[in-house]
Design a protein around this motif. Structure first.
Motif, short mmCIF file in Angstrom:
data_model
loop_
_atom_site.label_atom_id
_atom_site.label_comp_id
_atom_site.label_asym_id
_atom_site.label_seq_id
_atom_site.Cartn_x
_atom_site.Cartn_y
_atom_site.Cartn_z
N LEU A 1 100.92 -27.82 -20.49
CA LEU A 1 99.57 -28.09 -20.00
C LEU A 1 99.33 -27.55 -18.59
N TYR A 2 100.40 -27.18 -17.93
CA TYR A 2 100.34 -26.82 -16.50
C TYR A 2 99.40 -25.65 -16.25
N ASN A 3 98.53 -25.83 -15.29
CA ASN A 3 97.56 -24.81 -14.91
C ASN A 3 97.93 -24.26 -13.54
N THR A 4 98.22 -22.97 -13.46
CA THR A 4 98.66 -22.38 -12.19
C THR A 4 97.56 -22.37 -11.14
N ASP A 5 96.31 -22.57 -11.56
CA ASP A 5 95.20 -22.61 -10.60
C ASP A 5 95.05 -23.99 -9.98
N THR A 6 94.96 -25.01 -10.83
CA THR A 6 94.79 -26.37 -10.31
C THR A 6 96.11 -26.99 -9.87
N LYS A 7 97.21 -26.57 -10.53
CA LYS A 7 98.56 -27.06 -10.20
C LYS A 7 98.75 -28.55 -10.45
N ILE B 1 112.28 -24.74 -8.58
CA ILE B 1 113.46 -24.80 -9.45
C ILE B 1 113.03 -25.01 -10.90
N VAL B 2 112.08 -25.94 -11.10
CA VAL B 2 111.62 -26.26 -12.45
C VAL B 2 110.94 -25.05 -13.08
N LEU B 3 110.02 -24.43 -12.35
CA LEU B 3 109.28 -23.30 -12.92
C LEU B 3 110.18 -22.10 -13.19
N GLN B 4 111.13 -21.86 -12.27
CA GLN B 4 112.04 -20.74 -12.46
C GLN B 4 112.93 -20.95 -13.68
N MET B 5 113.47 -22.17 -13.82
CA MET B 5 114.36 -22.45 -14.94
C MET B 5 113.59 -22.48 -16.26
N TYR B 6 112.36 -22.96 -16.21
CA TYR B 6 111.50 -22.97 -17.41
C TYR B 6 111.28 -21.54 -17.89
#
Length: 338
Positions: free
Chosen positions: A270-276, A328-333
């Motif tokens: 669901l993560y939105n890179t705009d709203t974060k 860390i989370v986004l990179q590993m994802y």
């Protein structure tokens, strides 16, 4: 005999703040004790009054008077001259809960009314202060308990000889925790679990029991106001949490059926890179965990030795990735998504 931290704190409270000469935790009646006939008649009248009361008729619906007295148990008792303190204390990390708020209210009222019957049966010549204490009670539950405590006080207390007190949340901190610490500052007795814990915190400079003013600041909840000590404590806590998350993330991304994995994947879907951020309700729905969602989500947003690992920050209904582990989370994802 098992002693809970809450019971130990209340024992110290009765000893140091209320001046009780005798205190005991996990107090229970004995089958060998006899209740005088005249006292029994008084108790019977009170018990029947409870059964007929519009608000408390269901409290002892499945118990006789004999059963109520036979099963009598109190978390903490204390005696100061001719005054008896009877305390029930509950510490539930996610907020006081014995079921829904109605069931929780009923359980609390039952504990207090049973304590009243115990006093009449085995301490007939004392005055009573009957206390229910809990450090964390959620607003809706807190409201209904307060309403019924007012009824308890009005219909069964008399202000002078019998009183009922409800101490929770800020009242618990301001009227029990901080006064107990302040009252015990100059005492070297560490026989009680709570005071031993306070001394241990003092050793590591997390609690200031020897300030020149001999006073624990209310605003700091008893924690030393030394900026340096706070900084060290916070940095160590954050470092440990970051390391925990870093070590556990690979397993979460691999084992997609785990509750924490499902919540994390639901969030990232669901993560939105705009709203974060992601709305809490959307995350709960996306994870499809129903009743298992809240407890596991809380373990992923709070610090704690036994938590899953702090991943999230929540502000109102918006859930963000904790900035210390976000990258860390986004990179590993990105690695495991391929």
């Amino acid at each position: 005999m098992k002693i809970e931290m809450g019971e130990s704190l209340l024992q110290s409270y009765l000893k140091y703040e209320k001046g009780c000469l005798v205190t005991q935790t996990n107090w229970k009646t004995s089958s060998k004790w006899q209740v005088a006939e005249e006292d029994y008649q008084t108790i019977r009248i009170v018990f029947d009054t409870i059964h007929k009361h519009a608000d408390f008729s269901d409290v002892f619906k499945n118990s006789s008077l004999e059963q109520a007295l036979k099963q009598a148990e109190l978390d903490v008792v204390g005696i100061n001259n001719d005054k008896l303190y009877m305390v029930e204390v509950a510490f539930h990390e996610n907020g006081l809960q014995y079921g829904d708020k109605q069931e929780t209210k009923d359980r609390v009222c039952k504990k207090l009314l049973r304590a009243y019957l115990i006093g009449l049966a085995f301490f007939p010549n004392f005055t009573y202060e009957i206390i229910f204490a809990s450090p964390k009670v959620n607003p809706a539950t807190d409201k209904i308990i307060k309403e019924y405590f007012s009824i308890l006080e009005k219909d069964f207390g008399d202000g002078e000889n019998i009183s009922f007190r409800y101490l929770a949340n800020e009242d618990f901190k301001d009227k029990i925790l901080l006064p107990t610490l302040n009252s015990s500052l100059s005492d070297s007795d560490t026989s009680e679990l709570f005071l031993r814990t306070a001394k241990m915190l003092e050793i590591f400079a997390l609690l200031d029991l020897n300030s020149k003013e001999k006073k624990i600041e209310r605003s700091s909840f008893g924690i030393s106001k030394s900026i340096e000590n706070k900084k060290i404590f916070n940095e160590d806590t954050e470092s440990n949490e970051i390391l925990k998350v870093k070590n556990r993330l690979p397993n979460w991304f691999k084992n997609k059926k785990q509750y924490n994995s499902r919540i994390l994947y639901a969030y990232l879907n669901l993560y939105n890179t705009d709203t974060k951020f992601v709305f809490y309700n959307d995350l709960e729905k996306e994870s499809a965990l129903a009743s298992n969602f809240k407890g596991n989500f809380d373990q992923m947003k709070n610090f704690g030795i036994k938590n899953h690992g702090k991943i999230f920050e929540q502000i109102d209904d918006k859930v963000y990735l904790w900035d210390k582990v976000k990258d860390i989370v986004l990179q590993m994802y990105g690695q495991y998504k391929k």
